[in-house]
Motif scaffolding. Structure first.
Motif, mmCIF file in Angstrom:
data_model
loop_
_atom_site.group_PDB
_atom_site.id
_atom_site.type_symbol
_atom_site.label_atom_id
_atom_site.label_comp_id
_atom_site.label_asym_id
_atom_site.label_seq_id
_atom_site.Cartn_x
_atom_site.Cartn_y
_atom_site.Cartn_z
ATOM 1 N N THR A 5 0.934 -1.169 -0.065
ATOM 2 C CA THR A 5 0.173 0.079 -0.001
ATOM 3 C C THR A 5 0.884 1.263 -0.039
ATOM 4 O OG1 THR A 5 -1.821 -1.123 1.182
ATOM 5 C CG2 THR A 5 -1.951 1.405 1.125
ATOM 6 N N ILE A 6 0.486 2.126 -0.918
ATOM 7 C CA ILE A 6 1.340 3.432 -0.913
ATOM 8 C C ILE A 6 0.245 4.577 -0.765
ATOM 9 C CG2 ILE A 6 2.809 4.882 -2.349
ATOM 10 C CD1 ILE A 6 3.609 2.331 -3.816
ATOM 11 N N ALA A 7 0.671 5.491 -0.009
ATOM 12 C CA ALA A 7 -0.153 6.858 0.492
ATOM 13 C C ALA A 7 0.564 7.967 0.460
ATOM 14 C CB ALA A 7 -0.859 6.489 1.818
ATOM 15 N N ASN A 8 -0.030 9.080 0.008
ATOM 16 C CA ASN A 8 0.411 10.467 0.150
ATOM 17 C C ASN A 8 -0.234 11.019 1.226
ATOM 18 O OD1 ASN A 8 1.592 12.857 -0.119
ATOM 19 N ND2 ASN A 8 0.453 13.375 -1.919
ATOM 20 N N ASN A 9 0.599 10.964 2.228
ATOM 21 C CA ASN A 9 -0.182 11.400 3.677
ATOM 22 C C ASN A 9 -1.158 10.218 4.123
ATOM 23 O OD1 ASN A 9 1.348 13.824 4.561
ATOM 24 N ND2 ASN A 9 0.322 14.960 3.145
ATOM 25 N N THR A 10 -2.295 10.821 4.300
ATOM 26 C CA THR A 10 -3.339 9.728 4.526
ATOM 27 C C THR A 10 -4.101 9.452 3.212
ATOM 28 O OG1 THR A 10 -4.756 11.557 5.170
ATOM 29 C CG2 THR A 10 -3.682 10.690 6.875
ATOM 30 N N ARG A 11 -3.833 9.963 2.213
ATOM 31 C CA ARG A 11 -4.618 9.448 1.059
ATOM 32 C C ARG A 11 -3.990 8.136 0.394
ATOM 33 N NH1 ARG A 11 -4.286 10.779 -4.457
ATOM 34 N NH2 ARG A 11 -2.492 12.036 -4.099
ATOM 35 N N GLN A 12 -4.801 7.159 0.410
ATOM 36 C CA GLN A 12 -4.281 5.896 -0.433
ATOM 37 C C GLN A 12 -4.192 6.188 -1.814
ATOM 38 O OE1 GLN A 12 -5.385 2.058 0.939
ATOM 39 N NE2 GLN A 12 -6.128 1.613 -1.346
ATOM 40 N N VAL A 13 -3.112 5.756 -2.424
ATOM 41 C CA VAL A 13 -2.859 5.902 -3.817
ATOM 42 C C VAL A 13 -2.575 4.626 -4.663
ATOM 43 C CG1 VAL A 13 -1.115 6.863 -5.759
ATOM 44 C CG2 VAL A 13 -1.466 8.087 -3.522
ATOM 45 N N TYR A 14 -2.334 3.705 -3.986
ATOM 46 C CA TYR A 14 -2.105 2.286 -4.566
ATOM 47 C C TYR A 14 -1.925 1.294 -3.423
ATOM 48 C CZ TYR A 14 0.420 -1.159 -6.815
ATOM 49 O OH TYR A 14 0.816 -2.591 -7.692
ATOM 50 N N LYS A 15 -2.828 0.145 -4.167
ATOM 51 C CA LYS A 15 -2.779 -0.834 -2.992
ATOM 52 C C LYS A 15 -2.943 -2.259 -4.198
ATOM 53 C CE LYS A 15 -5.158 -3.004 0.807
ATOM 54 N NZ LYS A 15 -6.276 -2.765 1.795
ATOM 55 N N ASN A 16 -2.140 -3.107 -3.932
ATOM 56 C CA ASN A 16 -2.102 -4.277 -4.758
ATOM 57 C C ASN A 16 -1.156 -5.577 -4.003
ATOM 58 O OD1 ASN A 16 -2.474 -5.965 -7.168
ATOM 59 N ND2 ASN A 16 -1.663 -4.695 -8.343
ATOM 60 N N ILE A 17 -1.222 -6.625 -4.667
ATOM 61 C CA ILE A 17 -0.369 -7.930 -4.144
ATOM 62 C C ILE A 17 0.623 -8.065 -5.202
ATOM 63 C CG2 ILE A 17 -0.683 -10.316 -3.644
ATOM 64 C CD1 ILE A 17 -2.466 -9.018 -1.881
ATOM 65 N N MET A 18 1.765 -8.277 -4.754
ATOM 66 C CA MET A 18 2.967 -8.622 -5.638
ATOM 67 C C MET A 18 3.810 -9.379 -4.885
ATOM 68 S SD MET A 18 4.771 -4.757 -5.417
ATOM 69 C CE MET A 18 3.319 -3.870 -5.711
ATOM 70 N N THR A 19 4.681 -10.159 -5.977
ATOM 71 C CA THR A 19 5.939 -10.974 -5.426
ATOM 72 C C THR A 19 7.194 -10.476 -5.213
ATOM 73 O OG1 THR A 19 4.644 -12.610 -6.701
ATOM 74 C CG2 THR A 19 6.956 -13.033 -6.027
ATOM 75 N N PHE A 20 7.996 -10.958 -4.099
ATOM 76 C CA PHE A 20 9.150 -10.458 -3.772
ATOM 77 C C PHE A 20 10.038 -11.242 -4.649
ATOM 78 C CE2 PHE A 20 12.817 -10.766 -0.287
ATOM 79 C CZ PHE A 20 13.395 -9.591 -0.911
ATOM 80 N N GLY A 21 10.769 -10.587 -5.768
ATOM 81 C CA GLY A 21 11.654 -11.475 -6.582
ATOM 82 C C GLY A 21 13.110 -11.121 -6.609
ATOM 83 N N ARG A 22 13.877 -11.902 -7.037
ATOM 84 C CA ARG A 22 15.501 -11.519 -7.010
ATOM 85 C C ARG A 22 15.741 -10.699 -8.206
ATOM 86 N NH1 ARG A 22 18.670 -15.051 -4.188
ATOM 87 N NH2 ARG A 22 17.485 -16.964 -3.119
ATOM 88 N N SER A 23 15.102 -10.657 -9.088
ATOM 89 C CA SER A 23 15.128 -9.806 -10.328
ATOM 90 C C SER A 23 13.676 -9.513 -11.026
ATOM 91 C CB SER A 23 16.137 -10.647 -11.472
ATOM 92 O OG SER A 23 15.686 -11.588 -11.971
ATOM 93 N N PHE A 24 14.015 -8.769 -12.050
ATOM 94 C CA PHE A 24 12.796 -8.581 -12.731
ATOM 95 C C PHE A 24 12.095 -9.416 -13.616
ATOM 96 C CE2 PHE A 24 15.212 -4.587 -12.636
ATOM 97 C CZ PHE A 24 14.504 -3.891 -11.590
ATOM 98 N N ALA A 25 13.219 -10.599 -13.904
ATOM 99 C CA ALA A 25 12.760 -11.788 -14.501
ATOM 100 C C ALA A 25 11.698 -12.920 -13.876
ATOM 101 C CB ALA A 25 13.795 -12.453 -14.931
ATOM 102 N N ASP A 26 11.861 -12.239 -12.386
ATOM 103 C CA ASP A 26 10.872 -13.283 -11.553
ATOM 104 C C ASP A 26 9.179 -12.697 -11.529
ATOM 105 O OD1 ASP A 26 12.911 -14.756 -10.733
ATOM 106 O OD2 ASP A 26 13.144 -13.481 -8.883
ATOM 107 N N SER A 27 9.064 -11.831 -12.399
ATOM 108 C CA SER A 27 7.605 -11.219 -12.707
ATOM 109 C C SER A 27 7.345 -11.371 -14.231
ATOM 110 C CB SER A 27 7.319 -10.210 -12.068
ATOM 111 O OG SER A 27 8.092 -8.896 -12.963
ATOM 112 N N HIS A 28 6.089 -11.325 -14.611
ATOM 113 C CA HIS A 28 5.536 -11.216 -16.078
ATOM 114 C C HIS A 28 5.777 -9.738 -16.388
ATOM 115 C CE1 HIS A 28 4.022 -15.150 -14.740
ATOM 116 N NE2 HIS A 28 3.828 -15.430 -16.117
ATOM 117 N N LEU A 29 5.756 -9.710 -17.797
ATOM 118 C CA LEU A 29 5.919 -8.332 -18.547
ATOM 119 C C LEU A 29 4.796 -7.525 -17.870
ATOM 120 C CD1 LEU A 29 7.331 -6.677 -20.564
ATOM 121 C CD2 LEU A 29 5.856 -7.503 -22.415
ATOM 122 N N GLY A 30 4.732 -6.283 -17.281
ATOM 123 C CA GLY A 30 3.747 -5.509 -17.108
ATOM 124 C C GLY A 30 3.293 -5.896 -15.351
#
Length: 287
Positions: free
Chosen positions: A215-240
Motif C-alpha cells: 500500500t502506498i499513500a500520500n499522507n493519509t490518501r491511499q494512492v496504490y494497493k495491490n498484491i505483488m511478489t518479492f523477486g530476486r530480479s525483474f525476470a521473476d515477474s511477468h511483463l507489466g
C-alpha cells in the motif's frame, strides 16, 4: 599524484556553469582527473543531492574528492565545508542537509569550514552567487591535487553540528507489517526506491517468492494497493506485473517489469509518501 575529482550539481548542461567549474579545477591542476556524478539533480532539491552522493560514493577509491553543489542558500550565512567520510573520501559542499544520507549510512569522521580568505578563486571576491565555481570547485581541486591537505581547508567543526534534513526510519510493527517511505526514484526506469533495508525483510523471515500486499499513500490518501511478489530480479515477474526487489543499495524497491511505476501511478518521493508491506497469500498466475 592527483586524486579523482567528482562533480555533482543541479546546474544542468545547457549553459557554461559546469564547464566553468572544470576550467577552474584544471587551472589549479592541469593533470587532475575530473568526472561527473550528475548535473541533473532537480533544481534546489537538496534531498536528491544527498541521496545521489550516498548512491555513488562507496564505489569510488579512497581519497576521491567529491564536489556537490545544490545550493539554494548561496550567498547567505550557511557554511561552506569539507568533510572526511568513514571510507576516507572527501566531500566539498554547502552545509545545508546535502550530507544527510552520508552521515546516517556511511559516517563522517571530520569536518572543516572552508576558509575563503585562502581557499577561494582569486579575483572572485565580489561574486556571491557562484560558490560552486569560486569556492567549491577551487577548494576541491586544491585538495584533490595535493595543493592543500585537509587540515588546511579551514577551522575544524563538530561533526554533530552538520545539518541534516528531517527523515523517517523504516520499521516493522508488532503485527509484522513493514513501514517505510518512498525515498527516491530510479529516474531512468521509474522504479520506487524505499528506505526499507533488506535486513528488515530478513528479520521478518520474508523470502523470495513470497507474496505481499503493498500500500502506498500520500499522507493519509491511499494512492496504490495491490498484491505483488518479492523477486530476486525483474525476470521473476511477468511483463507489466509489479514486484518488490532489492535494489543496488540493499534496500527494497518497487517496480513494474518493463514499465515505470512512478508514472503509472503518479507516485512521488519524500516523507509524505508512505509505503506499507504485509504478507499476502501467494499469487498463482495462469500460464
Amino acid at each position: 599524484m592527483s586524486k579523482n575529482l567528482v562533480l555533482q550539481t543541479d546546474f544542468g548542461l545547457s549553459d557554461g556553469a559546469v564547464s566553468a567549474m572544470y576550467g577552474v579545477a584544471l587551472s589549479v591542476a592541469p593533470a587532475l582527473r575530473i568526472f561527473d556524478l550528475t548535473h541533473d539533480i532537480p533544481q534546489f532539491n537538496i534531498w536528491e543531492g544527498s541521496y545521489r552522493l550516498y548512491q555513488t560514493i562507496s564505489y569510488w577509491p579512497e581519497d576521491t574528492v567529491f564536489v556537490s553543489v545544490v545550493d539554494p542558500g548561496v550567498g547567505t550565512d550557511r557554511l561552506s565545508i569539507v568533510v572526511k567520510t568513514a571510507e576516507n573520501q572527501y566531500i566539498v559542499t554547502p552545509d545545508n542537509g546535502t550530507l544527510t544520507h552520508i552521515k546516517q549510512n556511511i559516517g563522517i569522521t571530520a569536518v572543516r569550514e572552508i576558509d575563503e580568505r585562502v581557499n577561494r578563486l582569486p579575483k572572485s571576491g565580489d561574486s556571491y552567487t557562484f560558490h560552486g565555481r569560486d569556492v567549491y570547485a577551487y577548494t576541491g581541486a586544491r585538495l584533490a591535487s595535493g595543493t592543500i591537505q585537509f587540515d588546511e581547508v579551514g577551522p575544524e567543526l563538530d561533526v554533530e553540528d552538520i545539518i541534516e534534513i528531517e527523515h523517517n526510519q523504516s520499521y516493522m510493527d508488532e503485527d509484522g507489517i513493514v513501514h517505510g517511505n518512498i525515498d527516491i526514484h530510479d529516474v531512468r526506469f521509474g522504479n520506487l526506491w524505499t528506505n526499507i533495508n533488506h535486513d528488515l525483510f530478513k528479520e521478518a523471515n520474508f523470502k523470495y517468492g513470497d507474496s505481499f500486499e503493498v500500500t502506498i499513500a500520500n499522507n493519509t490518501r491511499q494512492v496504490y494497493k495491490n498484491i505483488m511478489t518479492f523477486g530476486r530480479s525483474f525476470a521473476d515477474s511477468h511483463l507489466g506485473e509489479p514486484l518488490i526487489y532489492v535494489n543496488s543499495l540493499d534496500k527494497l524497491g518497487v517496480a513494474i517489469n518493463q514499465g515505470s511505476f512512478a508514472k503509472a501511478y503518479q507516485i512521488e518521493t519524500g516523507m509524505n509518501w508512505k509505503i506499507t508491506i504485509r504478507r499476502a497469500p501467494k499469487i498463482v498466475y495462469n500460464e
